[in-house]
Design a protein around this motif. Structure first.
Motif, PDB file in Angstrom:
ATOM      1  N   ARG A  13     -10.826  42.991   1.253  1.00 14.51           N
ATOM      2  CA  ARG A  13     -11.399  43.403   2.547  1.00 14.51           C
ATOM      3  C   ARG A  13     -11.766  44.882   2.544  1.00 14.51           C
ATOM      4  O   ARG A  13     -12.742  45.282   3.166  1.00 14.51           O
ATOM      5  CB  ARG A  13     -10.400  43.148   3.684  1.00 14.51           C
ATOM      6  CG  ARG A  13     -10.367  41.732   4.181  1.00 14.51           C
ATOM      7  CD  ARG A  13      -9.566  41.605   5.451  1.00 14.51           C
ATOM      8  NE  ARG A  13      -8.224  42.154   5.369  1.00 14.51           N
ATOM      9  CZ  ARG A  13      -7.151  41.510   4.938  1.00 14.51           C
ATOM     10  NH1 ARG A  13      -7.246  40.261   4.543  1.00 14.51           N
ATOM     11  NH2 ARG A  13      -5.970  42.096   4.910  1.00 14.51           N
ATOM     12  N   GLU A  14     -10.975  45.696   1.845  1.00 16.11           N
ATOM     13  CA  GLU A  14     -11.231  47.134   1.787  1.00 16.11           C
ATOM     14  C   GLU A  14     -12.317  47.477   0.766  1.00 16.11           C
ATOM     15  O   GLU A  14     -12.687  48.640   0.623  1.00 16.11           O
ATOM     16  CB  GLU A  14      -9.937  47.866   1.412  1.00 16.11           C
ATOM     17  CG  GLU A  14      -8.861  47.754   2.478  1.00 16.11           C
ATOM     18  CD  GLU A  14      -7.485  48.210   1.976  1.00 16.11           C
ATOM     19  OE1 GLU A  14      -7.366  48.630   0.803  1.00 16.11           O
ATOM     20  OE2 GLU A  14      -6.533  48.129   2.768  1.00 16.11           O
ATOM     21  N   GLY A  15     -12.806  46.480   0.050  1.00 12.88           N
ATOM     22  CA  GLY A  15     -13.843  46.716  -0.949  1.00 12.88           C
ATOM     23  C   GLY A  15     -13.325  47.370  -2.217  1.00 12.88           C
ATOM     24  O   GLY A  15     -14.105  47.934  -2.988  1.00 12.88           O
ATOM     25  N   LYS A  16     -12.027  47.287  -2.448  1.00 14.05           N
ATOM     26  CA  LYS A  16     -11.426  47.889  -3.634  1.00 14.05           C
ATOM     27  C   LYS A  16     -11.347  46.873  -4.763  1.00 14.05           C
ATOM     28  O   LYS A  16     -11.323  45.670  -4.533  1.00 14.05           O
ATOM     29  CB  LYS A  16     -10.018  48.387  -3.303  1.00 14.05           C
ATOM     30  CG  LYS A  16     -10.006  49.512  -2.300  1.00 14.05           C
ATOM     31  CD  LYS A  16      -8.590  49.986  -2.041  1.00 14.05           C
ATOM     32  CE  LYS A  16      -8.587  51.144  -1.048  1.00 14.05           C
ATOM     33  NZ  LYS A  16      -7.218  51.566  -0.723  1.00 14.05           N
ATOM     34  N   LYS A  17     -11.284  47.381  -5.981  1.00 14.76           N
ATOM     35  CA  LYS A  17     -11.066  46.512  -7.129  1.00 14.76           C
ATOM     36  C   LYS A  17      -9.662  45.915  -7.030  1.00 14.76           C
ATOM     37  O   LYS A  17      -8.748  46.558  -6.534  1.00 14.76           O
ATOM     38  CB  LYS A  17     -11.194  47.300  -8.436  1.00 14.76           C
ATOM     39  CG  LYS A  17     -12.604  47.738  -8.733  1.00 14.76           C
ATOM     40  CD  LYS A  17     -12.673  48.454 -10.057  1.00 14.76           C
ATOM     41  CE  LYS A  17     -14.110  48.835 -10.357  1.00 14.76           C
ATOM     42  NZ  LYS A  17     -14.225  49.502 -11.650  1.00 14.76           N
ATOM     43  N   ILE A  18      -9.540  44.696  -7.527  1.00 15.82           N
ATOM     44  CA  ILE A  18      -8.246  44.022  -7.534  1.00 15.82           C
ATOM     45  C   ILE A  18      -7.559  44.365  -8.854  1.00 15.82           C
ATOM     46  O   ILE A  18      -7.859  43.782  -9.890  1.00 15.82           O
ATOM     47  CB  ILE A  18      -8.396  42.499  -7.391  1.00 15.82           C
ATOM     48  CG1 ILE A  18      -9.355  42.126  -6.264  1.00 15.82           C
ATOM     49  CG2 ILE A  18      -7.032  41.847  -7.217  1.00 15.82           C
ATOM     50  CD1 ILE A  18      -8.941  42.502  -4.886  1.00 15.82           C
ATOM     51  N   CYS A  19      -6.675  45.331  -8.821  1.00 17.98           N
ATOM     52  CA  CYS A  19      -5.951  45.787 -10.003  1.00 17.98           C
ATOM     53  C   CYS A  19      -4.534  45.225  -9.960  1.00 17.98           C
ATOM     54  O   CYS A  19      -3.788  45.497  -9.019  1.00 17.98           O
ATOM     55  CB  CYS A  19      -5.892  47.309 -10.045  1.00 17.98           C
ATOM     56  SG  CYS A  19      -7.501  48.091 -10.057  1.00 17.98           S
ATOM     57  N   VAL A  20      -4.183  44.438 -10.969  1.00 10.73           N
ATOM     58  CA  VAL A  20      -2.863  43.805 -11.014  1.00 10.73           C
ATOM     59  C   VAL A  20      -2.204  44.123 -12.343  1.00 10.73           C
ATOM     60  O   VAL A  20      -2.851  44.086 -13.397  1.00 10.73           O
ATOM     61  CB  VAL A  20      -2.984  42.272 -10.849  1.00 10.73           C
ATOM     62  CG1 VAL A  20      -1.637  41.597 -10.970  1.00 10.73           C
ATOM     63  CG2 VAL A  20      -3.644  41.928  -9.520  1.00 10.73           C
ATOM     64  N   PRO A  51      -1.907  44.062 -17.856  1.00  2.01           N
ATOM     65  CA  PRO A  51      -2.825  44.583 -16.842  1.00  2.01           C
ATOM     66  C   PRO A  51      -4.068  43.699 -16.711  1.00  2.01           C
ATOM     67  O   PRO A  51      -4.584  43.183 -17.693  1.00  2.01           O
ATOM     68  CB  PRO A  51      -3.204  45.958 -17.392  1.00  2.01           C
ATOM     69  CG  PRO A  51      -3.109  45.789 -18.878  1.00  2.01           C
ATOM     70  CD  PRO A  51      -2.019  44.774 -19.115  1.00  2.01           C
ATOM     71  N   SER A  52      -4.539  43.544 -15.485  1.00  2.59           N
ATOM     72  CA  SER A  52      -5.791  42.825 -15.262  1.00  2.59           C
ATOM     73  C   SER A  52      -6.962  43.673 -15.748  1.00  2.59           C
ATOM     74  O   SER A  52      -6.813  44.853 -16.075  1.00  2.59           O
ATOM     75  CB  SER A  52      -5.959  42.495 -13.780  1.00  2.59           C
ATOM     76  OG  SER A  52      -6.106  43.677 -13.021  1.00  2.59           O
TER      77      SER A  52
END
Length: 103
Positions: free
Chosen positions: A30-37, A51-52
């Motif tokens: 929703r915040e337009g951020k990359k999904i970093c996992v 890491p993703s």
């Protein structure tokens, strides 16, 4: 020990649940951020940091994975973590997979 870091939020072991994972992934979307996992798995003879694709690069490796680590890495690759944009279901599924191995 299993720990998951999604963006700047992190939890470990019994504090992780599917709702938390879903909320964290969806909030970043929703915040337009990359999904970093980042998954950290340390149980038995397994000691992995996974890491993703969009996770900031960090040093790692240094030794060949053992049989159990390679089994987890194969599932990581099959689920597409190194190559795909993440969705909550992928993260939850991998967490459940790793949890079964570590229990």
């Amino acid at each position: 020990m299993i720990a998951i870091k999604i963006g700047t939020a992190d939890r470990r072991d019994g504090d992780i649940d599917a709702r938390w994972i879903t909320d964290q992934v969806n909030a970043r979307r929703r915040e337009g951020k990359k999904i970093c996992v980042l998954f950290k798995v340390n149980c038995g003879d397994v000691n992995l940091n996974l890491p993703s694709r969009d996770y900031p690069k960090a040093g790692g490796g240094g030794r060949k994975p053992n049989v159990n680590e390679e089994f987890i890495l194969d599932e990581w690759r099959k689920m597409g973590f190194p190559d795909q944009n993440l969705n909550p279901g992928m993260v939850v599924s991998f967490w459940e997979f790793v949890k079964q191995i570590c229990d």
